[in-house]
Design an enzyme around this catalytic site. Structure first.
Site, PDB file in Angstrom:
ATOM      1  N   SER A 125       6.669  -7.832   2.955  1.00  0.00           N
ATOM      2  CA  SER A 125       5.521  -7.017   3.341  1.00  0.00           C
ATOM      3  C   SER A 125       4.841  -7.711   4.497  1.00  0.00           C
ATOM      4  CB  SER A 125       4.530  -6.867   2.189  1.00  0.00           C
ATOM      5  OG  SER A 125       5.076  -6.095   1.167  1.00  0.00           O
ATOM      6  N   GLY A 166       0.834  -1.199   0.000  1.00  0.00           N
ATOM      7  CA  GLY A 166       0.000   0.000   0.000  1.00  0.00           C
ATOM      8  C   GLY A 166       0.862   1.239   0.000  1.00  0.00           C
ATOM      9  N   SER A 191       8.382  -0.344  -1.794  1.00  0.00           N
ATOM     10  CA  SER A 191       7.819  -0.790  -0.535  1.00  0.00           C
ATOM     11  C   SER A 191       8.725  -0.334   0.595  1.00  0.00           C
ATOM     12  CB  SER A 191       7.698  -2.316  -0.586  1.00  0.00           C
ATOM     13  OG  SER A 191       7.365  -2.834   0.668  1.00  0.00           O
ATOM     14  N   GLY A 238      18.594  -5.386   2.661  1.00  0.00           N
ATOM     15  CA  GLY A 238      19.576  -4.422   2.172  1.00  0.00           C
ATOM     16  C   GLY A 238      20.216  -3.702   3.335  1.00  0.00           C
ATOM     17  N   PRO A 239      21.230  -2.866   3.024  1.00  0.00           N
ATOM     18  CA  PRO A 239      21.976  -2.167   4.075  1.00  0.00           C
ATOM     19  C   PRO A 239      21.065  -1.266   4.899  1.00  0.00           C
ATOM     20  CG  PRO A 239      23.107  -2.016   1.956  1.00  0.00           C
ATOM     21  CD  PRO A 239      21.764  -2.633   1.686  1.00  0.00           C
ATOM     22  N   LYS A 256       5.018 -12.226   1.835  1.00  0.00           N
ATOM     23  CA  LYS A 256       3.928 -11.529   2.536  1.00  0.00           C
ATOM     24  C   LYS A 256       3.677 -12.297   3.807  1.00  0.00           C
ATOM     25  CE  LYS A 256       0.633  -8.448   2.774  1.00  0.00           C
ATOM     26  NZ  LYS A 256      -0.286  -8.214   1.673  1.00  0.00           N
ATOM     27  N   ARG A 313       8.502  -8.212   9.464  1.00  0.00           N
ATOM     28  CA  ARG A 313       9.341  -8.021   8.278  1.00  0.00           C
ATOM     29  C   ARG A 313      10.774  -8.447   8.564  1.00  0.00           C
ATOM     30  NH1 ARG A 313       6.166  -2.924   7.760  1.00  0.00           N
ATOM     31  NH2 ARG A 313       7.799  -1.985   9.022  1.00  0.00           N
TER      32      ARG A 313
END
Lengths: 365, 365, 365, 365
Positions: free
Chosen positions: D220, D74, D336, D343-344, D150, D182
């Site tokens: 997500s 979203g 998102s 990632g870093p 998800k 997450r």
């Protein structure tokens, strides 16, 4: 107030000598920011206020800010109107036949960032509360009706700085730190009022056990202060004047009856909206409120805690402000969110300062 | 409702035959969106509701949506709880000793986008209102207490499309169009109820002359409808059943006394919070409200209209919702913003559906 | 800046005599408010800045505010970092072999509220622009690259006051007035630069004909000013020093190539992210941007204009700020929304102040 | 998409047989909600999509939702355009001269609420990832470029329910639970890809040690799912077709060079904005981003984490979306937020699906 930097109303009162700058002992108000970490309307107002007083008292603004508590709650959601109340005390030799509103203030030492929102923080608040009660000349803690504390919190930058120093920060976000600081403040007031012993306050109670609360504590937290600033309001026979204060806990966010009850305590009519001379007797309404963290009010789901667009505190201030303003018939209500441990869980408290009932009124004013 | 797509409560009632799907004539509810142009919770709920009814009525969902008005107001700010009211009518040969709640509905033709928010729009609403009054079997317009209209508005894309065709759009933004559509709807209800003549309605009155209003009109506007959907609620001797409806205008956003008055009209106690059996008599509370566009409430500045962060309608719903929920003792209140020309300027209206007082109750329930 | 009232960085420069307070001719910056009517971070910063300069210049703060333009754009959405640029000029007898950055300022008379956002408003801006060009010592309007104007707007209270006086307010809401004021300002700059004649500016062009625009105009509007404040930036042989300025229109909100082009104009590499000594040459990046009012960017729908939760200007500043910061490699970018008539519709403009290329660099820095 | 319930574009493709409903193996898209706990646009879209596919596949919508991952983020802040990508696979006997895009999916068992956001949660994600890699027919984990998961999270009501049962909830608020979920998902992907061993994943690492990350994980979290849904994208010689995928970590929120680098990996030009035939080669751009939790980007303070009005994730999506859209020249970018451990720290990742370079292009299209 036309805007958060507008101190012109007080300036006019000082100019006309209606108020003596030396009599000002505290200021409590609401400004129209968001009430969150990035609400700079509070700092703006304090800056302007202290600059104004500097001119009248010939004392540097930054020194004044360290002896006159200026406690602002950001956020005038819904019908709430930006306003501030200036608390003054003057010497008087008037005979006193009844207890009158008493005011006391205190400032603690600066709070160690690593301790914000812990039981050590609560202990330092408690000490400041006792000092303010003494300053107010209130003999019994039972006569205290409202204790406002402004207390520091961590920003995300300060949290990162603590972590960089190898200290576990006592909160994982700025919002979390504000909540923990308010919790510590509330428990500090409970200790200061003798409702709890400091040994009872454990770190895990703070935001953990909401059965522990103080319905005379009103705590604000903000990045712009470095120590605990305390204002104690109560009734005392050592004071004279027309004003008295009363308070009640609010059981939940729609507890209309508690509002009527506190008005009844002050001899004000407790049905429909207050009007006419009775409304004029009311000088200051102070409310703390909180979105029920169990997600429901009287069994019906509310949506305040899961809203990504509007902060929960903004929701609750707007709702409770609407309710209290409706009963009082005036929108200049101090409603502050973040009532963790300040009144029952999901509720809060209301305190009202009003003129005492007089025979003149009874005679038909 | 656990979320805006949750129709499980109605599904259970249909499954258990507590409700006959054929009896459903309208649905009015509040969903937890933002109440603005980009509030899709209304469309989501309608989609789920119509899919549910499709299964029970063996009629395509899109056909059902064209004959069963489903009027939703987005936004459960503050204490408000997401909920919906299902209005049903069943045949009955019961003797009627008093007027009972009467329900009527109507759908207009699709509204020409170029006319949204004009007097022509108002005329088409008026016609639909008359049709719904007739459908309700209400003989006198004086017995109508609440007219809910859902009416289309323009999005920024539709405005651009009109401009591209060389047609002057009747609004300069989506928000502006929503407001104009509500204004046209309110004036249309006034005409349909005979309070005003259609000749009195000029385009420049809409959002221009707030002295013209209808305190029985409740208008919602949204991008998800193409025509005017009307629900009329009133009392009629042609209907039987335990329910009646009453309404009052609200003079401003803190008009507590009007809330007490409408309860009094229904024989409910009008002081402190309603409780116990009296509260159980209340079935539906419908409120319209509006931030006073003059920027002040009873002379005190409010900040709703100049807030870039929170939409003014979100502010007012939260505040008035808090007030009404406090009196009713229940947070399932329909409070809709955007009350232009629906009640006095800066105020709005309140309508309540409740069970009629019965001797049993008086006997001491 | 640690917060909107933080002028400590400039205070340190003044204290160390790195900057002479007398040389300051304008300040342009971004503060972390919402950029809307209720953004008080701009007023707070100006208040603190002028108080600081008062101490150094021995001239009352309110007089300083009337001769030193302090133009702030609220809103540091996304990656943007709060910062301010202090523009100084000092006397010099240095030989000049190339045009250098030239700065001029002007203040108009106070603007009549009834005229805000009209062609008369544009005319007064045009006059102030010509005065500022003259003050800058720029001989040809072709050498002007950026004209910043801060201009007043109406609040809802002022709109109501006009209406109460029987004057038709030139806008129907505070937000609308801000937009109209910016439009009038942009057309005023176009006239001041000779791009348009004042006779060409009709009231219905403002927010009506977006084909008319000025890609050197950057207009802010706020309640905190009463007259038009103008800062003109360009290049002039009458000035010496290492800095030059260039600008380009941006065709839409994702017009990466225009950013590369303006860097190319300054002899900076126009591919990937600028780094090392080239980045150090960049001193100030000024951007105006606007959500495309047709609702789409290159044929794809955007949602900025129909969002009830986040103001469209907050959306666009965040997006364009992210893009420009990515190319520059620095988040201290001035990105201001509300670019009506300031660059192509749905686009805007970018201006960059940088050190001139020098032989040293070419030799292999 | 005209709105979050609009699946008409896919309906048309199915109707015209351009897409065979049986070939659809996953959907990834962006809807225009707020991306938070109370974002119902994701549920609305899934509801409509599955109803559409039900008609074409003659299989109940709720069964389809349990075998076709539909992963929606979203929030289309700034320039971002609501859109969805339908991933299809069809049988083919074409000779394959190069690895082509390979797609695999998997669903885990429902996640125990008490374990959401813990290492046990990570373990179940890892197992689903391995299953999806196998489903994709990818032989080496090195050929996996993007793993979308998800995963469920707790609402405040679910947290209260756990607490009422005497179970310590693994998060103290809905937002906190989303973040923890997450984090667990990202570490689960790292384990599934063999980058870390499950024994390495401790609960206190999650949101604790941001040095541990997986730059191929995109997670997500939402209240609308009950189990982990996984989509694996990579390249495989077992697949044929024109598409390939590549990815790069992004070092921070303004890491323009990584965007250029991933385009370079795909043989696309990596300077200025991509245009013409090269742009047409790009089919899907997938980005994860995160406000730097240390409060600064390249040493300059940002304000995303202390903003009470706009959620930090909304800020970062708008900014990074603006940057990526600027390079690609298209606003249909999946960006998102909530990139914890993806990632870093303070950065994230970018993956791009594009048509393979062909000789025709090289010959000078």
């Amino acid at each position: 107030m036309a805007h958060p930097g507008d101190v012109s109303a007080l300036a006019a009162l000082l100019e006309s000598h209606a108020v003596d700058a030396r009599s000002i002992c505290a200021v409590i108000g609401k400004t129209e920011g968001n009430g969150g970490v990035n609400d700079f309307t509070r700092g703006y107002f304090v800056d302007r206020l202290m600059t104004l007083l500097e001119h009248h008292l010939n004392e540097p603004a930054d020194m004044l800010a360290q002896r006159i508590p200026c406690i602002l709650s950001g956020g005038t959601e819904g019908v709430l109107s930006p306003h501030y109340t200036v608390l003054c005390r003057t010497a008087s030799s008037a005979a006193t036949d009844a207890p009158a509103l008493a005011i006391g203030t205190a400032f603690s030492e600066p709070t160690d960032p690593a301790l914000i929102g812990t039981s050590a923080h609560a202990a330092s608040v408690a000490e400041a509360v006792r000092s303010a009660i003494s300053d107010a000349g209130i003999d019994s803690v039972d006569d205290v009706h409202f204790v406002q504390v402004k207390t520091p919190c961590l920003t995300s930058a300060r949290i990162a700085a603590l972590a960089a120093l190898g200290t576990a920060p006592p909160a994982n976000s700025a919002g979390h730190s504000m909540a923990r600081a308010r919790a510590a403040g509330a428990m500090g007031v409970a200790v200061g009022l003798g409702e709890l012993a400091i040994a009872d306050i454990r770190d895990d109670m703070l935001l953990g056990d909401f059965g522990a609360y103080c319905s005379r504590a009103s705590i604000s937290s903000g990045v712009e202060v470095a120590c605990n600033e305390v204002v104690v309001l109560g009734n005392s026979r050592r004071w004279s004047g027309p004003l008295v204060i009363a308070h009640r806990p609010m059981q939940d966010a729609i507890d209309l009856n508690s509002i009527h009850d506190v008005l009844g305590d002050l001899g004000l009519p407790a049905m429909r909206q207050i009007a006419g001379p009775e409304r004029n007797r009311i000088r200051c309404v102070l409310v703390k409120a909180e979105p029920d963290r169990r997600g429901a009010i009287r069994g019906q789901r509310h949506t305040m805690l899961n809203d990504t667009d509007i902060d929960p505190q903004r929701h609750i201030r707007g709702a409770v402000g609407g309710l209290v303003a409706g009963v009082i018939g005036d929108t200049r209500i101090f409603v502050s969110g973040g009532a963790e441990h300040q009144g029952p869980d999901g509720g809060g408290l209301i305190a009202v300062i009003a003129e005492r009932e007089t025979r003149t009124e009874l005679a038909g004013e």
